[in-house]
Design a protein around this motif. Structure first.
Motif, mmCIF file in Angstrom:
data_model
loop_
_atom_site.group_PDB
_atom_site.id
_atom_site.type_symbol
_atom_site.label_atom_id
_atom_site.label_comp_id
_atom_site.label_asym_id
_atom_site.label_seq_id
_atom_site.Cartn_x
_atom_site.Cartn_y
_atom_site.Cartn_z
ATOM 1 N N PRO A 199 -58.336 32.718 -7.804
ATOM 2 C CA PRO A 199 -58.050 32.841 -6.832
ATOM 3 C C PRO A 199 -56.581 34.035 -6.469
ATOM 4 O O PRO A 199 -55.738 34.148 -6.719
ATOM 5 C CB PRO A 199 -57.088 31.412 -6.935
ATOM 6 C CG PRO A 199 -56.335 31.237 -7.728
ATOM 7 C CD PRO A 199 -57.284 31.726 -9.246
ATOM 8 N N VAL A 213 -62.080 32.148 -13.196
ATOM 9 C CA VAL A 213 -61.951 32.120 -11.548
ATOM 10 C C VAL A 213 -60.503 32.250 -11.554
ATOM 11 O O VAL A 213 -59.645 31.698 -12.077
ATOM 12 C CB VAL A 213 -62.581 30.715 -11.270
ATOM 13 C CG1 VAL A 213 -62.632 30.763 -9.556
ATOM 14 C CG2 VAL A 213 -64.485 30.608 -11.876
ATOM 15 N N GLN A 217 -62.012 33.228 -3.899
ATOM 16 C CA GLN A 217 -61.934 33.356 -5.156
ATOM 17 C C GLN A 217 -62.752 33.867 -6.033
ATOM 18 O O GLN A 217 -63.587 35.416 -5.236
ATOM 19 C CB GLN A 217 -62.161 32.374 -5.996
ATOM 20 C CG GLN A 217 -63.571 31.333 -6.055
ATOM 21 C CD GLN A 217 -63.717 30.291 -5.941
ATOM 22 O OE1 GLN A 217 -62.476 29.604 -6.674
ATOM 23 N NE2 GLN A 217 -64.289 29.689 -7.495
ATOM 24 N N SER A 271 -60.427 28.600 0.719
ATOM 25 C CA SER A 271 -59.986 29.832 -0.021
ATOM 26 C C SER A 271 -61.033 30.931 -0.624
ATOM 27 O O SER A 271 -61.687 30.638 0.018
ATOM 28 C CB SER A 271 -60.611 29.254 -1.395
ATOM 29 O OG SER A 271 -62.333 28.540 -1.231
#
Length: 285
Positions: A81, A79, A71, A69
């Motif tokens: 991504p 937040v 982000q 991931s």
């Protein structure tokens, strides 16, 4: 905050490596996340990019599968991504800095393995698979590492956030004692190690360097140093972009010993100390 489509051609990569054991040479890559600029104006669009490999500032491309991931945390704590591009590439992405304050760019790797073994004909081999994948071919296993990494950097839009969003709760995290945008050459930067948002005080190892210190792989400005209280103190002897790395190494739990012998968790951090202009601007430029 808007994260724009991937920037394919303009990003740089830098690297250092995962160190299998404190007394053995490096064997795999470490991941660092960077920003093109560390202080931006509101509305600025600027790329993030990854450092990956063994040489600063450019070494290897990153497979999408290696990135679990990526982000962006905005100053309002929301937040977003990053949608990753398929394949192996430089993985640079454009970020819109829409809010004044401190942004946190972070990433997590997909778990990986590195196994060094000797086959039944006496040949030295290595594999990026767990031990059970080579069990039928191996006469012995010299080392088998399970690794996972977390990386982070901060970007200031207009002015730093107050309070400084130092810890974001990563499983392993390097947290500056103060906003890195306030660091000055000649100071001692202090970082604390956190595990899942709580101070970590076990044994670990850290090293650090800055961009331009050496062109030789793993020739770090601060060599590997043991720390037992979870506190790292780094002398900021020059302006420029700094890379800090910390890892902990523990034996595999009983239920994982058919997969690997040692677990290695790594956290990295990049920050920048700006310098004053050294030469006057030329009119028109």
């Amino acid at each position: 905050m808007i994260i724009r489509k991937p920037l394919v051609a303009a990003s740089l990569l830098a690297a250092a490596c995962l160190l299998c054991l404190p007394t053995k040479p490096a064997t795999a890559h470490s991941l660092f996340i960077q920003a093109a600029r560390y202080h931006v104006s509101k509305g600025k669009v600027s790329p993030l990019f990854f450092c990956y490999g063994h040489h600063f500032p450019v070494d290897d491309a990153v497979r999408k599968e290696k990135l679990h991931s990526v982000q962006i945390q905005s100053p309002d704590k929301s937040v977003a991504p990053v949608q990753l591009r398929d394949g192996k590439s430089l993985h640079s992405y454009m970020v819109d800095y829409e809010q004044p304050g401190t942004y946190v760019l972070s990433a997590e790797t997909t778990p990986g393995y590195f196994t060094r073994w000797t086959d039944k004909k006496g040949r030295k081999r290595h594999s990026i698979k767990p031990m059970q994948a080579i069990a039928q071919k191996a006469a012995s296993v010299e080392t088998s590492i399970f690794s996972k990494q977390w990386t982070k950097t901060y970007v200031t839009c207009e002015k730093p956030s107050s309070p400084f969003p130092g810890c974001i709760g990563m499983p392993l995290e390097l947290v500056p004692a103060q906003d890195p945008s306030t660091y000055k050459k000649g100071e001692i930067a202090e970082f604390k190690v956190y595990r899942y948002g709580k101070p970590y005080t076990g044994v670990g190892y850290w090293d650090a360097t800055y961009n331009g210190y050496s062109t030789v792989a793993e020739d770090m400005y601060v060599q590997r140093t043991e720390v037992r209280d979870g506190v790292i103190r780094l002398p900021l002897d020059t302006t420029g972009r700094w890379f800090v790395r910390f890892f902990i190494k523990t034996p595999a739990p009983e239920n994982k010993r058919d997969e690997y012998l040692t677990s290695k968790l790594t956290s990295t951090l990049v920050f920048e100390i700006p310098n004053a202009r050294k030469k006057p601007k030329v009119d028109g430029h």
